[in-house]
Design a protein around this motif. Sequence first.
Motif, PDB file in Angstrom:
ATOM      1  N   TYR A  36       0.783  -1.274   0.214  1.00  0.00           N
ATOM      2  CA  TYR A  36       0.223  -0.199   0.031  1.00  0.00           C
ATOM      3  C   TYR A  36       1.132   1.272  -0.050  1.00  0.00           C
ATOM      4  CZ  TYR A  36      -4.276  -2.512   1.407  1.00  0.00           C
ATOM      5  OH  TYR A  36      -5.571  -3.151   0.919  1.00  0.00           O
ATOM      6  N   GLN A  38       1.041   5.440   0.953  1.00  0.00           N
ATOM      7  CA  GLN A  38       0.218   6.242   1.947  1.00  0.00           C
ATOM      8  C   GLN A  38       0.391   8.144   1.146  1.00  0.00           C
ATOM      9  OE1 GLN A  38       1.067   6.586   5.449  1.00  0.00           O
ATOM     10  NE2 GLN A  38      -1.531   8.038   5.881  1.00  0.00           N
ATOM     11  N   ASN A  41      -0.949  13.388   4.348  1.00  0.00           N
ATOM     12  CA  ASN A  41      -2.350  13.578   4.905  1.00  0.00           C
ATOM     13  C   ASN A  41      -3.338  12.427   4.048  1.00  0.00           C
ATOM     14  OD1 ASN A  41      -1.525  15.886   6.306  1.00  0.00           O
ATOM     15  ND2 ASN A  41      -1.438  16.715   4.600  1.00  0.00           N
ATOM     16  N   GLN A  42      -3.521  11.422   3.795  1.00  0.00           N
ATOM     17  CA  GLN A  42      -4.157  11.182   2.742  1.00  0.00           C
ATOM     18  C   GLN A  42      -4.640   9.287   3.542  1.00  0.00           C
ATOM     19  OE1 GLN A  42      -4.529  10.707  -1.777  1.00  0.00           O
ATOM     20  NE2 GLN A  42      -3.858  12.640  -1.344  1.00  0.00           N
ATOM     21  N   GLY A  43      -5.520   8.326   2.757  1.00  0.00           N
ATOM     22  CA  GLY A  43      -5.392   6.933   3.313  1.00  0.00           C
ATOM     23  C   GLY A  43      -5.031   6.451   2.840  1.00  0.00           C
ATOM     24  N   LEU A  44      -4.809   4.946   2.474  1.00  0.00           N
ATOM     25  CA  LEU A  44      -3.957   4.283   2.250  1.00  0.00           C
ATOM     26  C   LEU A  44      -3.847   3.786   1.201  1.00  0.00           C
ATOM     27  CD1 LEU A  44      -3.014   3.699   5.419  1.00  0.00           C
ATOM     28  CD2 LEU A  44      -2.566   1.348   4.639  1.00  0.00           C
ATOM     29  N   LEU A  46      -3.913   0.651  -2.532  1.00  0.00           N
ATOM     30  CA  LEU A  46      -3.414  -0.429  -2.729  1.00  0.00           C
ATOM     31  C   LEU A  46      -2.785  -0.010  -4.009  1.00  0.00           C
ATOM     32  CD1 LEU A  46      -3.562  -3.567  -1.711  1.00  0.00           C
ATOM     33  CD2 LEU A  46      -5.270  -3.891  -3.904  1.00  0.00           C
ATOM     34  N   PHE A  90       4.035   0.777   2.192  1.00  0.00           N
ATOM     35  CA  PHE A  90       3.499  -0.318   3.501  1.00  0.00           C
ATOM     36  C   PHE A  90       3.460  -1.488   3.197  1.00  0.00           C
ATOM     37  CE2 PHE A  90       2.992   2.568   7.404  1.00  0.00           C
ATOM     38  CZ  PHE A  90       2.418   3.452   6.849  1.00  0.00           C
ATOM     39  N   LEU A 103      -5.265  -6.801   8.589  1.00  0.00           N
ATOM     40  CA  LEU A 103      -3.585  -6.756   7.854  1.00  0.00           C
ATOM     41  C   LEU A 103      -2.440  -6.733   8.229  1.00  0.00           C
ATOM     42  CD1 LEU A 103      -4.483  -4.333   4.474  1.00  0.00           C
ATOM     43  CD2 LEU A 103      -4.143  -6.871   5.025  1.00  0.00           C
ATOM     44  N   PHE A 105       0.705  -5.397   8.984  1.00  0.00           N
ATOM     45  CA  PHE A 105       1.270  -4.131   8.360  1.00  0.00           C
ATOM     46  C   PHE A 105       2.395  -4.159   8.788  1.00  0.00           C
ATOM     47  CE2 PHE A 105      -1.050  -1.948   5.280  1.00  0.00           C
ATOM     48  CZ  PHE A 105      -2.551  -2.268   5.823  1.00  0.00           C
ATOM     49  N   GLN A 107       6.834  -1.618   9.202  1.00  0.00           N
ATOM     50  CA  GLN A 107       6.925  -0.449  10.089  1.00  0.00           C
ATOM     51  C   GLN A 107       6.613   0.969   9.268  1.00  0.00           C
ATOM     52  OE1 GLN A 107       5.727  -0.784  12.947  1.00  0.00           O
ATOM     53  NE2 GLN A 107       6.955   0.400  13.406  1.00  0.00           N
TER      54      GLN A 107
ATOM     55  N   TYR B  35      -8.176   0.359  12.122  1.00  0.00           N
ATOM     56  CA  TYR B  35      -7.235   1.123  12.197  1.00  0.00           C
ATOM     57  C   TYR B  35      -6.510   2.358  13.126  1.00  0.00           C
ATOM     58  CZ  TYR B  35      -6.638  -3.176   9.025  1.00  0.00           C
ATOM     59  OH  TYR B  35      -6.951  -4.954   7.891  1.00  0.00           O
ATOM     60  N   LEU B  43       1.241   1.365  12.062  1.00  0.00           N
ATOM     61  CA  LEU B  43      -0.611   0.881  12.244  1.00  0.00           C
ATOM     62  C   LEU B  43      -1.011  -0.657  12.613  1.00  0.00           C
ATOM     63  CD1 LEU B  43      -0.498   1.230   7.872  1.00  0.00           C
ATOM     64  CD2 LEU B  43      -2.289   2.022   9.483  1.00  0.00           C
ATOM     65  N   PHE B  90      -7.739   4.563  10.627  1.00  0.00           N
ATOM     66  CA  PHE B  90      -8.493   4.367   8.972  1.00  0.00           C
ATOM     67  C   PHE B  90      -9.239   3.664  10.025  1.00  0.00           C
ATOM     68  CE2 PHE B  90      -5.669   6.993   6.826  1.00  0.00           C
ATOM     69  CZ  PHE B  90      -4.489   6.580   6.863  1.00  0.00           C
ATOM     70  N   GLN B 104      -8.035  -4.670   0.877  1.00  0.00           N
ATOM     71  CA  GLN B 104      -9.077  -3.925   1.405  1.00  0.00           C
ATOM     72  C   GLN B 104      -8.892  -1.994   1.218  1.00  0.00           C
ATOM     73  OE1 GLN B 104      -8.085  -4.176   5.987  1.00  0.00           O
ATOM     74  NE2 GLN B 104      -8.140  -6.414   5.799  1.00  0.00           N
ATOM     75  N   PHE B 106      -9.373   1.575   2.128  1.00  0.00           N
ATOM     76  CA  PHE B 106      -8.714   2.532   3.034  1.00  0.00           C
ATOM     77  C   PHE B 106      -9.722   3.974   2.757  1.00  0.00           C
ATOM     78  CE2 PHE B 106      -6.392   0.709   6.188  1.00  0.00           C
ATOM     79  CZ  PHE B 106      -6.184  -0.521   5.326  1.00  0.00           C
ATOM     80  N   GLY B 107     -10.514   4.236   3.709  1.00  0.00           N
ATOM     81  CA  GLY B 107     -11.072   5.856   4.002  1.00  0.00           C
ATOM     82  C   GLY B 107      -9.186   6.446   4.105  1.00  0.00           C
ATOM     83  N   PRO B 108     -10.107   7.728   4.108  1.00  0.00           N
ATOM     84  CA  PRO B 108      -8.998   9.145   4.059  1.00  0.00           C
ATOM     85  C   PRO B 108      -8.400   9.450   6.150  1.00  0.00           C
ATOM     86  CG  PRO B 108     -10.711   9.988   4.069  1.00  0.00           C
ATOM     87  CD  PRO B 108     -11.124   8.272   3.812  1.00  0.00           C
ATOM     88  N   GLY B 109      -9.114   8.446   6.402  1.00  0.00           N
ATOM     89  CA  GLY B 109      -8.482   8.833   8.311  1.00  0.00           C
ATOM     90  C   GLY B 109      -9.284  10.054   9.183  1.00  0.00           C
TER      91      GLY B 109
END
Lengths: 115, 115
Positions: A36, A38, A41-44, A46, A90, A103, A105, A107, B35, B43, B90, B104, B106-109
């Motif tokens: 993934y 990132q 300031n955003q989500g993850l 794929l 990640f 999941l 993850f 580090q 998460y 994470l 998240f 999965q 993911f949303g923006p958090g």
Amino acid sequence: AQSVTQLGSHVSVSEGALVLLRCNYSSSVPPYLFWYVQYPNQGLQLLLKYTTGATLVKGINGFEAEFKKSETSFHLTKPSAHMSDAAEYFCAVSDQDNQGGKLIFGQGTELSVKP
Amino acid sequence: DSGVTQTPKHLITATGQRVTLRCSPRSGDLSVYWYQQSLDQGLQFLIQYYNGEERAKGNILERFSAQQFPDLHSELNLSSLELGDSALYFCASKGGEGGQYNEQFFGPGTRLTVL
């Protein structure tokens, strides 16, 4: 139980250079592996995944990863880095001990791209 | 856009307070995962719901709880907040209950800051 180790918390490359982000996993069963990305300031999002079949997996944005069972590795590569690739990456393994498939993850590795 | 929405985007509160984070999964997805992302822990999986029922639990503190409603949105409740709860939270959704090979989304958090 599964686990993931990402070697190198920070990687810096020049624009146009090869990107190599390392990921090693531990799993007692055939793993399902994911990368993934990132952005700040955003989500993850794929990039790619390995489940079964072909061990060289191609993803979005020119990234690919190769599953090597003998080395328990799933390293992420891109032939030529672009400034827009700067982000945190990640590696993750899907927990197969649990039917829910959470999941696990690593580090994370922060990729910097120099002009 | 992953199709997963989270509100609020930012939350600033004081120690000892209680907050609720909200997540709406992708249309049709029955599984919701929560998460926590922090600098020291990375994470970490907190909890998973599938179609309204708790399916898996991670290292979730007793002060934290979650639920999934009939319309499939989920809420994560954090109480008696401590400084160490400051993190990015998240939510992710997935189509099936198991399907460990499925990714999965993911949303923006929600960025929680406890002062």
